[in-house]
Design a protein around this motif. Structure first.
Motif, PDB file in Angstrom:
ATOM      1  N   LEU A  97      70.832  30.886  19.251  1.00  0.00           N
ATOM      2  CA  LEU A  97      71.260  31.747  20.343  1.00  0.00           C
ATOM      3  C   LEU A  97      71.165  30.999  21.664  1.00  0.00           C
ATOM      4  O   LEU A  97      70.198  30.271  21.909  1.00  0.00           O
ATOM      5  N   GLN A  98      72.161  31.170  22.505  1.00  0.00           N
ATOM      6  CA  GLN A  98      72.160  30.599  23.847  1.00  0.00           C
ATOM      7  C   GLN A  98      72.306  31.742  24.851  1.00  0.00           C
ATOM      8  O   GLN A  98      73.162  32.616  24.673  1.00  0.00           O
ATOM      9  N   GLN A 156      74.380  37.206  29.140  1.00  0.00           N
ATOM     10  CA  GLN A 156      75.206  37.010  27.953  1.00  0.00           C
ATOM     11  C   GLN A 156      74.451  36.175  26.924  1.00  0.00           C
ATOM     12  O   GLN A 156      73.819  35.176  27.257  1.00  0.00           O
ATOM     13  N   VAL A 157      74.524  36.597  25.664  1.00  0.00           N
ATOM     14  CA  VAL A 157      73.916  35.877  24.554  1.00  0.00           C
ATOM     15  C   VAL A 157      75.047  35.365  23.672  1.00  0.00           C
ATOM     16  O   VAL A 157      75.851  36.149  23.158  1.00  0.00           O
ATOM     17  N   LEU A 158      75.101  34.032  23.504  1.00  0.00           N
ATOM     18  CA  LEU A 158      76.210  33.402  22.807  1.00  0.00           C
ATOM     19  C   LEU A 158      75.747  32.783  21.501  1.00  0.00           C
ATOM     20  O   LEU A 158      74.618  32.283  21.391  1.00  0.00           O
ATOM     21  N   LEU A 176      78.257  37.457  21.799  1.00  0.00           N
ATOM     22  CA  LEU A 176      78.112  38.551  20.839  1.00  0.00           C
ATOM     23  C   LEU A 176      77.256  39.695  21.366  1.00  0.00           C
ATOM     24  O   LEU A 176      77.405  40.830  20.922  1.00  0.00           O
ATOM     25  N   PHE A 177      76.334  39.400  22.316  1.00  0.00           N
ATOM     26  CA  PHE A 177      75.434  40.422  22.811  1.00  0.00           C
ATOM     27  C   PHE A 177      75.266  40.277  24.318  1.00  0.00           C
ATOM     28  O   PHE A 177      75.581  39.235  24.901  1.00  0.00           O
ATOM     29  N   ALA A 185      72.328  44.478  23.277  1.00  0.00           N
ATOM     30  CA  ALA A 185      73.426  45.428  23.090  1.00  0.00           C
ATOM     31  C   ALA A 185      74.667  44.657  22.676  1.00  0.00           C
ATOM     32  O   ALA A 185      74.935  43.558  23.191  1.00  0.00           O
ATOM     33  N   ASP A 186      75.428  45.220  21.726  1.00  0.00           N
ATOM     34  CA  ASP A 186      76.658  44.577  21.277  1.00  0.00           C
ATOM     35  C   ASP A 186      77.689  44.581  22.399  1.00  0.00           C
ATOM     36  O   ASP A 186      77.795  45.547  23.166  1.00  0.00           O
TER      37      ASP A 186
END
Length: 270
Positions: free
Chosen positions: A208-209, A241-243, A249-250, A267-268
């Motif tokens: 996860l980034q 932002q989670v990449l 994606l989240f 959260a999606d």
């Protein structure tokens, strides 16, 4: 450039149903409102309950009245303005006439009576019968570090009064309260059966980034940059932002725990 301070996680709230505490503060607000309505009918006053909040703490130093009940250690601290306001309605004086005078025996008895009534409202909200507590004066609440403080605002528009009431609950009271709130929740659906360990022999590692900030510049603005220039940015800790492999994606919130930045509240993305 200033960045927002990350939210600090309180270890005392982790794994506990603290999201249900507004149920307790709502019940307590109703009980306090009924108590004040009795004073309103008796003395033709206009007392109202303002905000009622509950948070971890031990309370400030002051003229506390403390005692022990079946639920645990309880404490109450009243601002003098509220007691003087009640005296004014009962005896016809004005609060301004007595606020600079020393405390009288009548004022002390009224303070103790009101504290017992307020703590009785707390016991009612805890699901316990009200006890006639043997209260003792103390310069501190006597709460351990696991204690919580109820902060309630009492208003009397006719006297332009806004007074704060502090009620202390020790760790035993909070444990009882949280168990009671959790027991009142509908049962959860049974969890899916965990696959045997053999089925997890092959694990998929996902990196996860977190992208805290993204700034768009035109080519001209980029070419005009010189050493020492400042680029104004604004960090939004609630929409990080989670990449995964470059794809967002989240979204998540940034929080601080034991000196480390963490991601929470995933959260999606739509």
């Amino acid at each position: 450039m200033s960045t927002p301070t990350p939210t600090v996680l309180d270890p005392r709230t982790l794994g506990r149903p603290v999201h249900l505490l507004p149920q307790f503060t709502g019940q307590l607000s109703e009980a306090l409102g009924e108590l004040l309505r009795q004073h309103n009918r008796r003395y033709r006053a206009h007392y109202q309950v303002g905000e009622v909040a509950l948070a971890p703490g031990q309370g400030d130093a002051g003229r506390w009245l403390v005692g022990s009940a079946a639920a645990g250690h309880l404490a109450c601290l009243l601002e003098r303005s509220l007691v003087l306001s009640l005296m004014a309605h009962r005896y016809g004086a004005t609060p301004a006439e007595t606020e600079n005078a020393q405390q009288t025996a009548t004022e002390a008895r009224l303070q103790a009576l009101l504290c017992r009534q307020l703590l009785g409202c707390v016991q009612q909200a805890l699901g316990l019968p009200a006890e006639d507590l043997a209260l003792q004066h103390s310069p501190h609440s006597g709460l351990t570090p696991g204690g919580w403080i109820v902060r309630a605002t009492i208003l009397e528009p006719g006297q332009n009064l806004s007074s704060t009431v502090l009620i202390g609950l020790d760790g035993a009271c909070m444990d009882r309260l949280l168990h009671r709130l959790a027991d009142g929740q509908p049962p959860r659906a049974p969890r899916a059966r965990t696959p045997p360990p053999q089925a997890l022999a092959r694990r998929l590692d996902v990196k996860l980034q977190a992208r805290l900030l993204q700034q768009t510049l035109s080519l001209g603005e980029l070419l005009d940059l010189r050493p020492g220039d400042l680029v104004p940015v604004r960090l939004n800790p609630k929409a990080t932002q989670v990449l995964v492999d470059g794809s967002c994606l989240f979204t998540a919130s940034v929080a601080e725990h034991q000196g480390k930045l963490c991601l929470t509240s995933f959260a999606d993305t739509d």
